[in-house]
Design a protein around this motif. Structure first.
Motif, PDB file in Angstrom:
ATOM      1  N   VAL A 140       2.709   7.531  -9.563  1.00 55.40           N
ATOM      2  CA  VAL A 140       3.830   7.151  -7.703  1.00 55.40           C
ATOM      3  C   VAL A 140       4.017   5.897  -8.205  1.00 55.40           C
ATOM      4  N   TRP A 141       4.616   5.050  -7.174  1.00 55.38           N
ATOM      5  CA  TRP A 141       5.235   3.946  -7.660  1.00 55.38           C
ATOM      6  C   TRP A 141       5.520   3.154  -6.414  1.00 55.38           C
ATOM      7  N   GLY A 142       5.465   1.635  -6.526  1.00 57.03           N
ATOM      8  CA  GLY A 142       6.107   1.000  -5.012  1.00 57.03           C
ATOM      9  C   GLY A 142       5.476  -0.331  -5.284  1.00 57.03           C
ATOM     10  N   GLY A 143       5.977  -1.119  -4.233  1.00 58.75           N
ATOM     11  CA  GLY A 143       5.598  -2.674  -4.143  1.00 58.75           C
ATOM     12  C   GLY A 143       5.417  -3.386  -2.515  1.00 58.75           C
ATOM     13  N   ASP A 144       4.727  -4.385  -2.876  1.00 56.21           N
ATOM     14  CA  ASP A 144       4.969  -5.287  -1.444  1.00 56.21           C
ATOM     15  C   ASP A 144       3.601  -4.293  -0.782  1.00 56.21           C
ATOM     16  N   VAL A 145       2.717  -5.644  -0.781  1.00 60.21           N
ATOM     17  CA  VAL A 145       1.272  -5.553   0.113  1.00 60.21           C
ATOM     18  C   VAL A 145       0.797  -6.085   0.464  1.00 60.21           C
ATOM     19  N   ALA A 146       0.368  -6.348   2.205  1.00 59.12           N
ATOM     20  CA  ALA A 146       0.222  -7.453   2.932  1.00 59.12           C
ATOM     21  C   ALA A 146       0.759  -8.335   3.286  1.00 59.12           C
ATOM     22  N   GLY A 147       2.660  -8.599   3.353  1.00 56.87           N
ATOM     23  CA  GLY A 147       3.918  -8.977   3.429  1.00 56.87           C
ATOM     24  C   GLY A 147       4.259  -9.614   5.396  1.00 56.87           C
ATOM     25  N   GLN A 148       4.630 -10.325   5.861  1.00 60.53           N
ATOM     26  CA  GLN A 148       5.397 -10.419   6.812  1.00 60.53           C
ATOM     27  C   GLN A 148       4.345 -10.197   8.028  1.00 60.53           C
ATOM     28  N   GLY A 149       2.804 -10.921   7.088  1.00 62.04           N
ATOM     29  CA  GLY A 149       2.163 -10.768   8.153  1.00 62.04           C
ATOM     30  C   GLY A 149       1.294  -9.773   9.006  1.00 62.04           C
ATOM     31  N   TRP A 150       1.715  -8.271   7.961  1.00 63.83           N
ATOM     32  CA  TRP A 150       0.912  -7.478   8.797  1.00 63.83           C
ATOM     33  C   TRP A 150      -0.575  -7.395   7.727  1.00 63.83           C
ATOM     34  N   GLY A 151      -1.144  -7.397   8.243  1.00 68.25           N
ATOM     35  CA  GLY A 151      -2.763  -7.168   7.237  1.00 68.25           C
ATOM     36  C   GLY A 151      -2.961  -6.145   7.040  1.00 68.25           C
ATOM     37  N   ILE A 152      -4.207  -5.584   7.306  1.00 72.11           N
ATOM     38  CA  ILE A 152      -5.233  -5.093   7.375  1.00 72.11           C
ATOM     39  C   ILE A 152      -5.572  -4.671   9.717  1.00 72.11           C
ATOM     40  N   ASN A 153      -5.189  -3.191   9.602  1.00 75.49           N
ATOM     41  CA  ASN A 153      -5.487  -3.018  10.617  1.00 75.49           C
ATOM     42  C   ASN A 153      -5.758  -2.150  11.176  1.00 75.49           C
ATOM     43  N   PRO A 154      -7.594  -1.730  11.736  1.00 68.82           N
ATOM     44  CA  PRO A 154      -8.381  -0.790  11.559  1.00 68.82           C
ATOM     45  C   PRO A 154      -7.683   0.588  12.563  1.00 68.82           C
ATOM     46  N   ASP A 155      -7.728  -0.563  13.599  1.00 67.50           N
ATOM     47  CA  ASP A 155      -6.679   0.478  14.951  1.00 67.50           C
ATOM     48  C   ASP A 155      -5.735   1.440  14.078  1.00 67.50           C
ATOM     49  N   ASP A 156      -5.121   0.468  13.718  1.00 69.99           N
ATOM     50  CA  ASP A 156      -3.261   1.840  12.413  1.00 69.99           C
ATOM     51  C   ASP A 156      -4.123   1.865  11.681  1.00 69.99           C
ATOM     52  N   GLY A 157      -5.457   2.631  11.295  1.00 68.11           N
ATOM     53  CA  GLY A 157      -5.959   2.904   9.325  1.00 68.11           C
ATOM     54  C   GLY A 157      -6.409   2.072   8.845  1.00 68.11           C
ATOM     55  N   MET A 165      -0.736   8.136  -1.178  1.00 68.50           N
ATOM     56  CA  MET A 165      -0.988   8.351  -2.394  1.00 68.50           C
ATOM     57  C   MET A 165      -1.544   8.833  -3.106  1.00 68.50           C
ATOM     58  N   ARG A 166      -2.900   8.158  -2.860  1.00 69.44           N
ATOM     59  CA  ARG A 166      -4.540   9.195  -3.279  1.00 69.44           C
ATOM     60  C   ARG A 166      -4.765  10.393  -3.095  1.00 69.44           C
ATOM     61  N   ARG A 167      -3.976  11.509  -2.002  1.00 67.93           N
ATOM     62  CA  ARG A 167      -3.889  12.795  -2.037  1.00 67.93           C
ATOM     63  C   ARG A 167      -3.127  13.566  -3.394  1.00 67.93           C
ATOM     64  N   HIS A 168      -2.849  12.906  -3.816  1.00 64.46           N
ATOM     65  CA  HIS A 168      -1.482  13.603  -4.916  1.00 64.46           C
ATOM     66  C   HIS A 168      -2.235  13.095  -6.097  1.00 64.46           C
ATOM     67  N   ARG A 169      -3.192  13.057  -6.292  1.00 68.24           N
ATOM     68  CA  ARG A 169      -4.562  12.910  -7.492  1.00 68.24           C
ATOM     69  C   ARG A 169      -3.078  12.051  -8.302  1.00 68.24           C
ATOM     70  N   PRO A 170      -2.593  11.443  -8.084  1.00 69.41           N
ATOM     71  CA  PRO A 170      -1.999  11.025  -9.915  1.00 69.41           C
ATOM     72  C   PRO A 170      -2.175  10.430 -10.260  1.00 69.41           C
ATOM     73  N   ASP A 171      -1.946  10.530 -12.169  1.00 63.31           N
ATOM     74  CA  ASP A 171      -2.539  10.218 -13.440  1.00 63.31           C
ATOM     75  C   ASP A 171      -1.855   8.543 -13.087  1.00 63.31           C
ATOM     76  N   PHE A 172      -1.442   7.610 -12.566  1.00 65.17           N
ATOM     77  CA  PHE A 172      -1.532   6.028 -12.323  1.00 65.17           C
ATOM     78  C   PHE A 172      -1.006   5.864 -11.364  1.00 65.17           C
ATOM     79  N   LEU A 173      -0.986   4.666 -10.589  1.00 63.53           N
ATOM     80  CA  LEU A 173       0.346   3.521  -9.631  1.00 63.53           C
ATOM     81  C   LEU A 173       1.171   2.642 -10.478  1.00 63.53           C
ATOM     82  N   LEU A 174       1.965   2.602 -10.823  1.00 59.65           N
ATOM     83  CA  LEU A 174       2.944   1.696 -11.187  1.00 59.65           C
ATOM     84  C   LEU A 174       2.868   0.544  -9.910  1.00 59.65           C
ATOM     85  N   HIS A 175       2.178  -0.407  -9.902  1.00 62.64           N
ATOM     86  CA  HIS A 175       2.553  -1.481  -9.246  1.00 62.64           C
ATOM     87  C   HIS A 175       4.159  -2.433  -9.491  1.00 62.64           C
TER      88      HIS A 175
END
Length: 513
Positions: A140-157, A165-175
């Motif tokens: 899997v691949w992607g980027g951009d984490v915790a940007g624009q003030g959107w941090g960890i919100n437990p109410d949103d999971g 992504m983890r449910r796909h059991r990929p061999d690796f993440l290309l960050h």
């Protein structure tokens, strides 16, 4: 399968067992013992091993056991390495001489330096070494984490895309970079357009822009507070690169820092950001150039990944209108460009994935408010100018050398897209057709679309962005995107699927080698 690890790297099994039996009585009685603070990670995995990372809460020694079974039967203990204040108590260990195509289990503990009989609770992780044969590969691949003030919100999971992504059991993440937003403040609450409130987990260091080394470190550690991220990291290796927000928005040597910064030296900020980045991820280190981020990762006969660094060697951000190639138009820079050409020419893998932290033809302005200056490759319609000279040179080389099956993967622009590069539609036409796929954000604001530059003839085959007038949508809006690549072992076909955080397959294409 017997685990093949060189004797110089290991204690004997008997010695390892002895350490465990001595430590256990003390562990049960220890009122204060070391603690693993942010889970475990693995990364830069190849056919013979990979790098394991963890962080303690005090000066200690990281002890790693390695096995080919989840029960840790016949586990081997590696010699311990120190975790000291100088590295913020992080430690990285290269596991070598492992069997190819094998699921590897590792168990990490930290042993107190002052009281060697006392150690932490263990943390367990796993990864699969790259295959030596032509079996299938998935990542899997992607980027951009915790940007624009959107941090960890437990109410949103929390950071939900990592769980998906983890449910796909990929061999690796290309960050693909922007692993953090060092310049982004995380406040306790953000009022949404519908009147609801987004509630962030907060830490003191994220109440301001990162300037000190500890503040840069804290931005990385903030992301590791998320349960989804830690669970993902324990099971999926990361191949990581950086972009601008590991330091500050759109940084280059000419960056004029805004008033929020008391530190006025962009060079010093970049050095601190780079050190924190290297400390916080399980990257293999270059002996030729310590701290070098660009590198080749070989993942079996079907796949080579060329990880680019489009930040460290660029010239100053400007209008990008130079009519000849020189220092002002450097983006990869001559040395990195020569390395990439050599690597592509020498690669025997079916697919050559070029991991670019910025898209080739989406125009990204250095000054977005005034739509001026150039932050990425693209400079606008017309023949190659400025930084585009490097891309024209590279594409011409790929064609003339007969290098087949190159695919570009990127992020940065906070939406999902598939671009087919057609020389018949291009201003510069001396290249073979190829694909570029864009994914992200993994957990940040959603934007787009960006304006396309016709220099290399990109055709939009798919795009997913917010609707007209919508900007900086929160992760709860659902428009968080990642890419999933599967390479069939028998046929070598590559299937690329763009997905959202609910795991809806938005678009897919199968490429024949």
């Amino acid at each position: 399968m017997t685990l093949k690890i060189s004797r110089r790297r290991l204690l004997t099994t008997a010695a390892a067992a002895g350490i465990g039996s001595l430590a256990m009585p003390y562990l049960s009685r220890a009122a204060d013992r070391p603690r693993i603070t942010h889970g475990v990670q693995s990364g830069d995995v190849g056919a013979d091993g990979g790098v394991v990372w963890a962080r303690a809460d005090r000066p200690s020694q990281m002890m790693v056991e390695v096995a080919t079974t989840e029960s840790f039967r016949h586990a081997r203990m590696l010699p311990p390495i120190a975790a000291l204040p100088e590295s913020d108590f992080t430690a990285k260990m290269l596991l070598e001489n492992l069997p190819a195509g094998q699921e590897i289990f590792y168990r990490v503990r930290f042993r107190d330096l002052a009281h060697p009989a006392i150690s932490s609770e263990p943390a367990i992780g796993r990864f699969c070494t790259a295959p030596a044969d032509r079996r299938g590969v998935s990542f899997v691949w992607g980027g951009d984490v915790a940007g624009q003030g959107w941090g960890i919100n437990p109410d949103d999971g929390g950071m939900v895309t990592f769980a998906t992504m983890r449910r796909h059991r990929p061999d690796f993440l290309l960050h693909s970079g922007d692993t953090i937003y060092a310049d982004g403040v995380i406040v306790p609450e953000v009022k949404l357009a519908d009147g609801k409130v987004w509630k962030n987990v907060t830490i003191p260091e994220k109440a301001k822009v990162a300037e000190t080394l500890d503040e840069f470190r804290a931005a990385h550690k903030y992301n590791f507070l998320d349960d989804n991220v830690r669970a993902f990291n324990a099971e999926v290796p990361v191949f990581v690169q950086w972009d601008d927000h590991e330091v500050t928005n759109n940084w280059s040597a000419s960056k004029q820092l805004p008033a929020a910064y008391t530190e006025r030296s962009i060079g010093l900020l970049a050095a601190r950001g780079a050190r924190a980045f290297r400390e916080m991820y399980p990257m293999r280190e270059s002996l030729a150039e310590p701290g070098r981020i660009y590198r080749t990762l070989h993942y079996g006969p079907h796949l080579d990944v060329f990880m680019l660094d489009e930040r460290s060697y660029r010239g100053a951000n400007g209008e990008n209108q130079q009519t000849a190639y020189g220092p002002e138009s450097y983006f990869l820079g001559p040395d990195q460009l020569a390395w990439l050409k050599r690597g592509l020419l020498n690669s025997r893998a079916t697919w050559k994935v070029i991991a670019s932290d910025m898209p080739l033809s989406i125009i990204v302005h250095d000054d977005g408010a005034n739509r001026s200056g150039s932050e990425a490759f693209a400079q606008g319609d017309g023949p190659p100018r400025g930084r585009e000279f490097e891309i024209a040179d590279l594409l011409r080389f790929i064609k003339s050398a007969g290098i087949a099956n190159t695919v570009w993967l990127t992020a940065d622009v906070h939406y999902a897209a598939a671009h087919y590069y057609n020389p018949d539609k291009a201003q510069f036409q001396d290249f073979e057709p190829f694909w570029e796929f864009v994914a992200g954000p993994l957990h940040a604001g959603t934007f787009g679309p960006g304006e396309l530059d016709n220099t290399f003839g990109p055709e939009v085959k798919f795009i997913k962005t917010p609707g007209p007038g919508q900007r900086n949508l929160p992760p709860s809006a659902g428009m968080q995107f990642f890419g999933h690549v599967k390479i069939d072992g028998a046929t070598g076909q590559m299937t690329v699927t763009l997905r959202d955080r609910a795991d809806v397959a938005l678009w897919s294409a199968t490429l024949d080698p």
